[in-house]
Design a protein around this motif. Structure first.
Motif, PDB file in Angstrom:
ATOM      1  N   THR A 182     -39.945 -10.381  27.994  1.00 22.39           N
ATOM      2  CA  THR A 182     -38.910 -11.368  28.265  1.00 22.39           C
ATOM      3  C   THR A 182     -37.823 -11.293  27.199  1.00 22.39           C
ATOM      4  OG1 THR A 182     -40.087 -13.077  27.046  1.00 22.39           O
ATOM      5  CG2 THR A 182     -40.490 -12.953  29.424  1.00 22.39           C
ATOM      6  N   GLN A 183     -36.632 -11.694  27.614  1.00 21.23           N
ATOM      7  CA  GLN A 183     -35.508 -11.838  26.701  1.00 21.23           C
ATOM      8  C   GLN A 183     -34.858 -13.177  27.017  1.00 21.23           C
ATOM      9  OE1 GLN A 183     -32.884  -8.456  27.053  1.00 21.23           O
ATOM     10  NE2 GLN A 183     -34.533  -6.992  26.672  1.00 21.23           N
ATOM     11  N   ALA A 184     -34.546 -13.914  25.978  1.00 25.00           N
ATOM     12  CA  ALA A 184     -33.920 -15.218  26.165  1.00 25.00           C
ATOM     13  C   ALA A 184     -32.444 -15.040  26.511  1.00 25.00           C
ATOM     14  CB  ALA A 184     -34.064 -16.051  24.904  1.00 25.00           C
ATOM     15  N   TYR A 185     -31.957 -15.885  27.397  1.00 28.64           N
ATOM     16  CA  TYR A 185     -30.536 -15.936  27.711  1.00 28.64           C
ATOM     17  C   TYR A 185     -30.196 -17.374  28.066  1.00 28.64           C
ATOM     18  CZ  TYR A 185     -31.258 -16.382  32.772  1.00 28.64           C
ATOM     19  OH  TYR A 185     -31.602 -16.839  34.011  1.00 28.64           O
ATOM     20  N   GLN A 186     -28.918 -17.674  27.999  1.00 33.85           N
ATOM     21  CA  GLN A 186     -28.479 -19.020  28.361  1.00 33.85           C
ATOM     22  C   GLN A 186     -27.094 -18.933  28.982  1.00 33.85           C
ATOM     23  OE1 GLN A 186     -28.486 -21.877  25.176  1.00 33.85           O
ATOM     24  NE2 GLN A 186     -28.224 -23.600  26.567  1.00 33.85           N
ATOM     25  N   GLU A 187     -26.993 -19.437  30.196  1.00 40.48           N
ATOM     26  CA  GLU A 187     -25.695 -19.501  30.853  1.00 40.48           C
ATOM     27  C   GLU A 187     -25.014 -20.800  30.445  1.00 40.48           C
ATOM     28  OE1 GLU A 187     -26.028 -18.714  35.030  1.00 40.48           O
ATOM     29  OE2 GLU A 187     -26.993 -16.788  34.684  1.00 40.48           O
ATOM     30  N   PRO A 188     -23.686 -20.801  30.363  1.00 38.70           N
ATOM     31  CA  PRO A 188     -22.982 -22.015  29.934  1.00 38.70           C
ATOM     32  C   PRO A 188     -23.393 -23.235  30.750  1.00 38.70           C
ATOM     33  CG  PRO A 188     -21.458 -20.166  30.169  1.00 38.70           C
ATOM     34  CD  PRO A 188     -22.787 -19.703  30.692  1.00 38.70           C
ATOM     35  N   GLY A 189     -23.717 -24.315  30.033  1.00 39.06           N
ATOM     36  CA  GLY A 189     -24.092 -25.559  30.675  1.00 39.06           C
ATOM     37  C   GLY A 189     -25.517 -25.627  31.175  1.00 39.06           C
ATOM     38  N   SER A 190     -26.296 -24.580  30.957  1.00 37.96           N
ATOM     39  CA  SER A 190     -27.691 -24.542  31.423  1.00 37.96           C
ATOM     40  C   SER A 190     -28.633 -24.470  30.231  1.00 37.96           C
ATOM     41  CB  SER A 190     -27.926 -23.335  32.322  1.00 37.96           C
ATOM     42  OG  SER A 190     -27.171 -23.431  33.498  1.00 37.96           O
ATOM     43  N   ARG A 191     -29.886 -24.759  30.496  1.00 41.26           N
ATOM     44  CA  ARG A 191     -30.905 -24.658  29.456  1.00 41.26           C
ATOM     45  C   ARG A 191     -31.251 -23.181  29.220  1.00 41.26           C
ATOM     46  NH1 ARG A 191     -35.898 -23.600  31.774  1.00 41.26           N
ATOM     47  NH2 ARG A 191     -36.109 -24.120  33.964  1.00 41.26           N
ATOM     48  N   PRO A 192     -31.820 -22.846  28.070  1.00 42.97           N
ATOM     49  CA  PRO A 192     -32.243 -21.460  27.818  1.00 42.97           C
ATOM     50  C   PRO A 192     -33.296 -21.026  28.845  1.00 42.97           C
ATOM     51  CG  PRO A 192     -32.274 -22.747  25.794  1.00 42.97           C
ATOM     52  CD  PRO A 192     -32.063 -23.713  26.929  1.00 42.97           C
ATOM     53  N   ARG A 193     -33.230 -19.791  29.234  1.00 44.44           N
ATOM     54  CA  ARG A 193     -34.174 -19.218  30.201  1.00 44.44           C
ATOM     55  C   ARG A 193     -34.609 -17.841  29.731  1.00 44.44           C
ATOM     56  NH1 ARG A 193     -33.720 -22.091  35.142  1.00 44.44           N
ATOM     57  NH2 ARG A 193     -31.881 -23.421  35.204  1.00 44.44           N
ATOM     58  N   GLN A 194     -35.562 -17.274  30.472  1.00 51.60           N
ATOM     59  CA  GLN A 194     -36.056 -15.934  30.163  1.00 51.60           C
ATOM     60  C   GLN A 194     -35.646 -14.967  31.264  1.00 51.60           C
ATOM     61  OE1 GLN A 194     -37.872 -15.186  27.292  1.00 51.60           O
ATOM     62  NE2 GLN A 194     -37.351 -17.283  26.745  1.00 51.60           N
TER      63      GLN A 194
END
Length: 148
Positions: A64-76
């Motif tokens: 997994t790699q963490a990412y976060q789209e603007p306005g959203s919570r962090p996801r994998q």
């Protein structure tokens, strides 16, 4: 006592033996790395996809790699490890078998080609010198322990 199966096929099927596992991998090979992308493409139930992704991560096929789209919570997002990348030939062999033995009237859904020349390729057996060996000439040797 070790209860791990001696057969490498059986050990592999403990991870990959469920239909959705290979379909999830197909989507990741196609460049879909986010849960929502994979779920939407496959139409798989979210709990089932979560379970498959968890197993593939735990067994070292995916990472997994963490990412976060603007306005959203962090996801994998999900990405192939070396073990996962090595499954490309397995998926290609399944596709090749299906194209031959379970063909669609409209033809294959995808073709295998070289990146540089776009020439067709197929999955086969190679010897240590890189020469193709006909499948009829390949035998499986189960006694791999040298005898004295």
């Amino acid at each position: 006592m070790n209860d791990e199966p001696a057969c490498s096929i059986e050990r592999s099927l403990q991870i990959l033996g469920e239909r959705w596992s290979f379909l999830v991998l197909r989507e990741i090979f196609a460049g879909k790395h986010k849960f929502a992308e994979i779920q939407s493409s496959l139409g798989i139930a979210t709990n089932l996809l979560s379970s498959r992704l968890k197993l593939l991560v735990e067994t070292g096929v995916l990472e997994t790699q963490a990412y976060q789209e603007p306005g959203s919570r962090p996801r994998q997002s999900y990405h192939l490890t070396e073990a996962g990348r090595d499954l490309r030939v397995v998926l290609a062999a399944l596709q090749q078998w299906g194209d031959v033995h379970r063909p669609r009237p409209s033809g294959p859904s995808a073709l295998r080609r070289t990146r540089s020349t776009r020439r067709p390729v197929h999955v086969g057996f190679l010897d240590d010198d890189g020469h193709e060996v006909p499948a009829t000439e390949v035998v499986t040797v189960t006694d791999t322990v040298p005898r004295i």
